[in-house]
Design an enzyme around this catalytic site. Structure first.
Site, short mmCIF file in Angstrom:
data_model
loop_
_atom_site.label_atom_id
_atom_site.label_comp_id
_atom_site.label_asym_id
_atom_site.label_seq_id
_atom_site.Cartn_x
_atom_site.Cartn_y
_atom_site.Cartn_z
N ASP A 23 48.16 -14.65 2.38
CA ASP A 23 48.28 -14.58 3.84
C ASP A 23 49.10 -13.39 4.31
O ASP A 23 50.29 -13.31 4.03
CB ASP A 23 48.94 -15.87 4.35
CG ASP A 23 48.93 -15.94 5.87
OD1 ASP A 23 48.24 -15.12 6.50
OD2 ASP A 23 49.61 -16.82 6.41
N ASP A 62 43.72 -8.49 10.73
CA ASP A 62 44.10 -9.81 10.23
C ASP A 62 43.39 -10.15 8.94
O ASP A 62 42.28 -10.64 8.95
CB ASP A 62 43.82 -10.87 11.28
CG ASP A 62 44.35 -12.23 10.87
OD1 ASP A 62 45.27 -12.28 10.05
OD2 ASP A 62 43.83 -13.24 11.36
#
Ligand SMILES: *[C@@H]1O[C@H](CO)[C@@H](O)[C@H](O)[C@H]1NC(C)=O
Ligand SMILES: *[C@@H]1O[C@H](CO)[C@@H](O)[C@H](O)[C@H]1NC(C)=O
Ligand SMILES: *[C@@H]1O[C@H](CO)[C@@H](O)[C@H](O)[C@H]1NC(C)=O
Length: 427
Positions: free
Chosen positions: A98, A279
């Site tokens: 992440d 992202d």
């Protein structure tokens, strides 16, 4: 509301080939493949919009205040996972990679096995994501990202409770270290050094940066990702890297945020220069957000390219696309596809061309998202709010599978480059 239809679970199993070529203080590369787990129609779009909302919400709440996310999203779509060893002898945990959060923690599924390298700290740790939450105790322990790539005294959370994470043991948070602020209690101003920070400070890598390569996926299973700590893998990009400073506009500035403009074809402005984020992340970080399980959602990663609603509407009318009720994606006819123009993203003075083919959802995966085979769906979708709010686009996987990306902590900048996949016609 659209009906929710159960689909066959589609799984792009993600394994890490733990065979990095390791030269002292050289970049270290891990191969990733992708796990795509779609079990219901509309999840993809709802999921991405909820993530956008949660990312924006973080910028509007103080660390000790509350935000409410009322977005029902019930499935994760795309995850990249690494198998990471903790302790000595090491126990292996499957962790979500992440870049949108920065705490590393374990214990969601497999229990923490303490060894001689485990040291309990006096801190509790708690993080709430769009995708769930965990709380537990902060430890330091030895963490092996791959055989030979070992970090000593890495700060890790050990969950005593975790919700919203199925099939994984926790998160490997490789976002900006500032995102760890407010996660420990008693409250401390100290940030929690990330894995990348420690690799750098312990001299294992010579640059505090991460290079990421994803490749377009045509099949439901593919080894299609690679993460390089401490540098870039020149075999995965073409030409030179364009460096884009982290934007000063909040809340995009909290993440890997950049200023970017978007144009369709030669002259149709979709978004004038504005802030948004790149992202690669899997999870949304919302410290202390007031999210209940009922409100919330699994919300992991951004699969699509999301544009603020006004930009999305301009794209929709420029392409002639219609909103497809079965998938939640835009749909075009084959005639419209033959006329489809490139979408140009300009950042850091360089324009990156997302070709017509790159704007398509892979047609071989149509049925996996509730679509009809033979139809043409687009990966550009609605962020869910108008521009001007400090986070007006998200360049998600559909973008990152076409361009190499670099996340440079030291110099607070994002690198982008064309890749061998920029112009491939796999979709
Ligand atoms: C796929 O998602 C479903 C529903 O969220 C979950 O129960 C299942 O464990 C997931 N499968 C994998 C392999 O992650
Ligand atoms: C990004 O855009 C904002 C708003 O226009 C501007 O203030 C800023 O200087 C730009 N560049 C960076 C690196 O933030
Ligand atoms: C969380 O939100 C609910 C409903 O929105 C509210 O009743 C509750 O007081 C909030 N809790 C906190 C700690 O802010």
């Amino acid at each position: 509301m659209f009906p929710t239809t159960l689909l066959t679970t589609l799984l792009l199993v993600l394994s890490v080939a733990a065979n990095p070529v390791l030269v002292d203080r050289s970049p270290v590369t891990l191969q990733l493949s992708r796990r795509l787990n779609l079990t219901s129609v509309h999840n993809l779009v709802r999921h991405d919009q909820a993530r956008a909302k949660a990312l924006k919400a973080k910028g509007t709440v103080k660390h000790d205040s509350r935000a409410v996310i009322n977005e029902q999203v019930d499935n994760q779509a795309v995850t990249y996972i690494a198998s990471v060893g903790v302790g000595s002898p090491a126990t292996t945990y499957d962790l979500l990679i992440d870049t949108g959060s920065s705490n590393t923690w374990i214990g969601a599924s497999k229990a923490y096995v303490k060894t001689s390298t485990s040291t309990q700290t006096s801190n509790k740790v708690s993080v709430t994501y769009g995708s769930g939450s965990f709380s537990g105790t902060e430890y330091t322990d030895q963490v092996a990202l791959a055989s030979g790539l070992v970090i000593s005294k890495q700060s890790i959370g050990v969950a005593s409770t975790a919700s919203g994470f199925s099939g994984v043991d926790g998160i490997l948070g490789i976002g900006p270290v500032d995102l760890t602020r407010g996660t420990l209690s008693p409250a401390t101003t100290t940030l929690v050094p990330t894995v990348t920070d420690n690799l750098f400070s312990q001299g294992t890598i010579s640059a505090n940066e991460i290079g990421i390569s994803f490749e377009p996926t045509m099949a439901s299973e593919a080894l299609n990702g690679e993460l390089t700590w401490g540098g870039t893998d020149s075999s995965k990009f073409t030409g030179s890297i364009t460096w884009v400073p982290i934007t000063s506009t909040s809340p995009a500035s909290l993440y890997w945020g950049i200023n970017q403009s978007v144009r369709y074809g030669p002259s149709t402005t979709i978004l004038s220069t504005t802030a948004g984020i790149v992202d690669t992340g899997e999870s949304t970080f919302l410290p202390n957000a007031n999210i209940t399980r009922a409100d919330c959602c699994l919300n992991i990663g951004t699969t699509l390219v999301l544009l603020a609603t006004d930009g999305y509407n301009r794209y929709k009318s420029a392409t002639g696309a219609v909103l497809d009720s079965a998938t939640g994606l835009l749909r075009i006819t084959s005639t419209q596809f033959s006329n489809l123009q490139s979408l140009f993203f300009t950042a850091g003075g360089t324009t990156f061309e997302l070709t017509a083919n790159a704007q398509l959802w892979p047609r071989s995966l149509n049925s996996d998202i509730g679509g009809t085979s033979g139809r043409i769906y687009l990966i550009v979708n609605d962020l869910g709010s108008n521009s001007g709010q400090g986070l007006d686009f998200i360049n998600g996987y559909a973008f990152l599978e076409r361009f190499y990306s670099v996340f440079d902590t030291t110099n607070k900048r994002v690198g982008l480059a064309t890749s061998p996949f920029t112009t491939s016609t796999t979709n």
